[in-house]
Design an enzyme around this catalytic site. Structure first.
Site, mmCIF file in Angstrom:
data_model
loop_
_atom_site.group_PDB
_atom_site.id
_atom_site.type_symbol
_atom_site.label_atom_id
_atom_site.label_comp_id
_atom_site.label_asym_id
_atom_site.label_seq_id
_atom_site.Cartn_x
_atom_site.Cartn_y
_atom_site.Cartn_z
ATOM 1 N N SER A 64 103.310 1.249 56.492
ATOM 2 C CA SER A 64 103.497 0.722 57.782
ATOM 3 C C SER A 64 103.680 1.608 58.972
ATOM 4 C CB SER A 64 105.066 -0.105 57.689
ATOM 5 O OG SER A 64 104.884 -1.291 57.050
ATOM 6 N N LYS A 104 111.822 2.255 66.139
ATOM 7 C CA LYS A 104 111.628 1.152 65.554
ATOM 8 C C LYS A 104 112.813 0.259 65.399
ATOM 9 C CE LYS A 104 109.118 -0.813 61.439
ATOM 10 N NZ LYS A 104 108.525 -0.456 60.166
ATOM 11 N N SER A 115 103.885 -2.260 59.568
ATOM 12 C CA SER A 115 104.926 -3.063 60.378
ATOM 13 C C SER A 115 105.460 -2.537 61.695
ATOM 14 C CB SER A 115 106.066 -3.481 59.525
ATOM 15 O OG SER A 115 106.883 -2.410 59.077
#
Lengths: 480, 94
Positions: A174, A75, A150
Site C-alpha cells: 500500500s 495517511k 491503499s
C-alpha cells in the site's frame, strides 16, 4: 524541486520562513486538491502555529532540527491528537485521536509540519483508494485513473506537488504500489523498524509505516526520523544500523542484483515489462552484477498473503463493535454488534472479515491458516538462500500501470492481483522501495528493490544510485 | 470449497443486506479457490514456527502508569456512559 534539504536550508539561510512555506503549501492544496482529493482535511491553524514556532526558534539563534519547516501529510490511519483519524471508514467518522502515534511525536520533534490527513482505502484494504468512505482520489497524472492504494491520498499529495513528503502504511504494497502508479518514491521499511503505535492496525504481523517522497534522499531523511525502537511497540527492535542519509554511498559497483524469473509473468503488461527490463539494463551498464534467480514459492505469495492478512484483519477489526467505536445502535448486545458493524463497514472490509473469520474457523484453520504460515516459513528459507547470492532483489512493483476508476472495483481478484509483486516483501518483513523508472502508455512505472531484513540502507543506496543516473523521478504531471 | 456465509457472518457478527449477501455468495467461492492453491504446495518438513525464532517477549516493570489526560479523552468518547464507565447492553440479558 521542493525537497527537504531545499526547504530547510532556505529557512536556515533566511531566504524564506517556515510560515511562508506552510502558507504556500496550504494555498496550493486549497486551490488544486479539488481535482485530486488527496486530502480529507488540512490542519491549517495548527500547521501555521507550528511553523511560527520554527521561525521563532530560528530568530532565537537555535539550531533547527532535521525536518524543520518541512510540510508532511499523513495517511488517515495515523493518530494525530485532537484530530479525526477515520482510517477511511464510516465506523470511525467521529473518532478523535486521544494520543499521538509515535511517528507523529518523532516528526514533530524533528520540526516537521503536519499539514493534514490523506485519503485511503477503508481500513487500508484496497489497491486503488476506491473503497474509502469519503470518496475516491484521482491519479495526478490522469484524473480518470486510480492513484493506487491503499495510501493513495498520501501518494497523490506528493505526486501532485502538494507536499514534498508524506507517510503511508504498507501491509501488502500500500505504499509501494501507489508510488509506482503515481511516479514517486515509496518505501516500506523492514518490519520492526518503525513503530506501529498509534496506527490503526490492519494486519499486525505485516503493517509498516513508511514515507513517500520525490527523491530517495528525502525518503531516507524521513526514515531516519521515524525509525527506531519504541517501548510502546514490542515488535520494534534496537537497530544495529540506523539510517544516516549523509553516509549513504550510492553505487552499483560490486552490487549483486537478483532478478527472479517469477517476477516476469504472463499477464503482466508487455510495455511495463520492457520499461523495467530497461531499468535493470541501466544498472548493468553502471556496474551492477545482474544475476538471474528463481524463487519458486513467489508464485504462491499472493494466495498466502490473502490468507494471513484477512485472518489478522478479522481479528484486529473485532474491536469495532459499536460499543466504543462506531455508532451505538439500540437493542440487545447482539443486535448492537450487527447493526454497528453492518452500518459502519464497507463491502471490501466485510469481504475480508468474512474471509478471515472463515479461515480461522474450526475445521478450516489447518487447511488455510496453518498452511499459509508454513508456506511463509518455506518462502523465507528460499529467499534467505537467495540473499546469500545477491544483495538486492529487483522487479516491477506493479504488473500494470494505473487503471481507470471503477475498472477493477467489482472484481476482487483482479484488484488483489495488483499486489502480486509486493506482498512477499510484507509476509517476510523485508524492506522494499519503489522508484520511478519510466513510462508505459504515458503512465508511470515503478521499479521495486528489496533486500534482507534490516538491510534498509542497502535498498536506499541502490535506489539512490539508480536515481543518480536517471531523471524519471523529476518528471511531474504538470510537465508530463 | 463451500463457505456457509450465514454461519461465518454470525461468527464475525456482521450484518449483511441481501445485495451484500448475494455479492459475497458469488465472489467468495472464487477467492477461496484462488487461495486454495496453497494446498498444492509441499510443506512437509517445514517448521512453521521457524519464522518466529527471532521474536522475544518484551516486558516492562509491573508498575501502574497514570495518564489522566488520555483517560479523560477516552471516557469523553464513550457513546454511552454511567459515570466514568462505558455503558453497554446487558451481556447476559435475553
Amino acid at each position: 524541486m521542493m525537497t527537504i534539504k531545499a526547504i530547510r536550508d532556505g529557512i536556515v539561510a533566511g531566504q524564506t520562513t517556515a510560515e511562508e512555506v506552510v502558507r504556500a503549501c496550504l494555498k496550493n492544496i486549497h486551490e488544486n486538491d479539488g481535482k485530486v482529493h488527496a486530502f480529507l482535511e488540512t490542519f491549517d491553524d495548527e500547521a501555521i502555529e507550528a511553523a511560527r514556532v520554527i521561525d521563532e526558534r530560528r530568530k532565537n539563534g537555535e539550531e533547527l532540527p532535521r525536518l524543520a519547516g518541512v510540510p508532511i501529510a499523513l495517511k488517515d490511519n495515523i493518530l494525530v491528537p485532537g484530530h479525526t483519524a477515520s482510517a477511511g471508514s464510516k465506523m470511525l467518522k467521529d473518532y478523535v485521536a486521544p494520543y499521538a502515534a509515535t511517528v507523529v511525536e518523532r516528526l514533530r520533534a524533528a520540526g516537521a509540519i503536519i499539514i493534514g490527513r490523506t485519503n485511503m482505502d477503508e481500513f487500508a484494504m484496497g489497491s486503488s483508494t476506491e473503497t474509502s468512505a469519503w470518496g475516491k482520489t484521482m491519479n495526478p497524472w490522469d484524473a480518470s485513473r486510480v492513484p493506487g492504494g491503499s495510501s493513495g491520498g498520501s501518494c497523490a499529495a506528493v505526486a501532485a506537488g502538494f507536499v514534498p513528503v508524506a507517510l503511508g502504511s504498507d501491509t501488502g504494497g500500500s505504499i509501494r504500489q501507489p508510488a509506482a502508479l503515481c511516479g514517486v518514491v515509496g518505501l516500506k521499511p523492514t518490519y520492526g523498524r518503525v513503530s506501529r503505535y498509534g496506527i490503526v492496525a490492519l494486519a499486525s504481523s505485516l503493517d509498516q509505516v513508511g514515507p513517500f517522497a520525490r527523491t530517495v534522499e528525502d525518503a531516507a531523511l524521513v526514515l531516519e526520523v521515524i525509525e527506531g525502537k519504541d517501548e510502546h511497540d514490542a515488535t520494534t527492535v534496537e537497530l544495529k544500523e540506523t539510517t544516516v542519509p549523509e553516509l549513504m554511498a550510492p553505487k552499483f559497483d560490486g552490487v549483486r542484483v537478483g532478478v527472479p524469473k517469477e517476477f516476469f509473468i504472463d499477464g503482466m503488461d508487455a510495455d511495463v515489462r520492457k520499461v523495467v527490463e530497461d531499468a535493470i539494463a541501466v544498472m548493468r551498464e553502471r556496474g551492477a552484477e545482474i544475476i538471474d534467480i528463481s524463487i519458486p514459492l513467489l508464485k504462491v505469495a499472493l494466495p498466502a498473503y490473502y490468507i494471513i492478512m484477512p485472518a489478522e484483519a478479522s481479528s484486529n477489526l473485532a474491536r469495532f463493535d459499536g460499543m466504543r467505536y462506531g455508532t451505538r445502535a439500540g437493542g440487545s448486545l447482539e443486535e448492537s454488534y450487527l447493526a454497528a458493524r453492518g452500518e459502519g463497514f464497507g463491502r471490501e472490509v466485510k469481504r475480508r472479515i468474512l474471509l478471515g473469520s472463515f479461515i480461522l474457523s474450526a475445521g478450516y484453520y489447518d487447511a488455510y491458516y496453518k498452511k499459509a504460515i508454513a508456506v511463509r516459513a518455506a518462502l523465507k528459507a528460499q529467499v534467505d538462500a537467495a540473499f546469500k547470492e545477491v544483495d538486492v532483489i529487483v522487479g516491477p512493483t506493479s504488473p500494470v500501470v494505473a487503471w481507470k476508476l471503477d475498472e477493477k472495483f467489482d472484481d476482487p481478484i483482479a484488484m488483489y492481483l495488483a499486489d502480486v509483486f509486493t506482498v512477499a516483501t510484507n509476509i517476510l518483513g523485508l524492506p522494499g522501495i519503489s522508484v520511478p523508472c519510466g513510462f508505459a502508455h504515458d503512465l508511470p512505472v515503478g521499479l521495486h528493490i528489496q533486500a534482507s531484513n534490516f538491510d534498509d540502507n542497502k535498498v536506499l543506496e541502490v535506489a539512490a544510485a539508480y536515481q543518480a543516473v536517471t531523471d524519471w523521478h523529476s518528471r511531474t504531471p504538470s510537465e508530463k | 470449497m463451500q463457505i456457509d456465509i450465514d454461519h461465518v457472518a454470525k461468527l464475525a457478527k456482521l450484518q449483511l443486506n441481501p445485495d451484500e449477501r448475494a455479492m459475497l455468495a458469488e465472489q467468495l467461492p472464487a477467492i477461496l479457490d484462488y487461495i486454495g492453491q496453497l494446498q498444492e504446495v509441499d510443506t512437509s518438513g517445514v517448521d512453521a514456527k521457524a519464522y518466529l525464532t527471532d521474536a522475544a517477549n518484551v516486558f516492562r516493570a509491573d508498575e501502574p502508569r497514570q495518564n489522566e489526560a488520555l483517560r479523560e479523552a477516552l471516557v469523553a468518547m464513550f457513546p454511552k456512559k454511567m459515570g466514568d464507565a462505558l455503558e453497554v447492553p446487558g451481556v447476559f440479558a435475553d
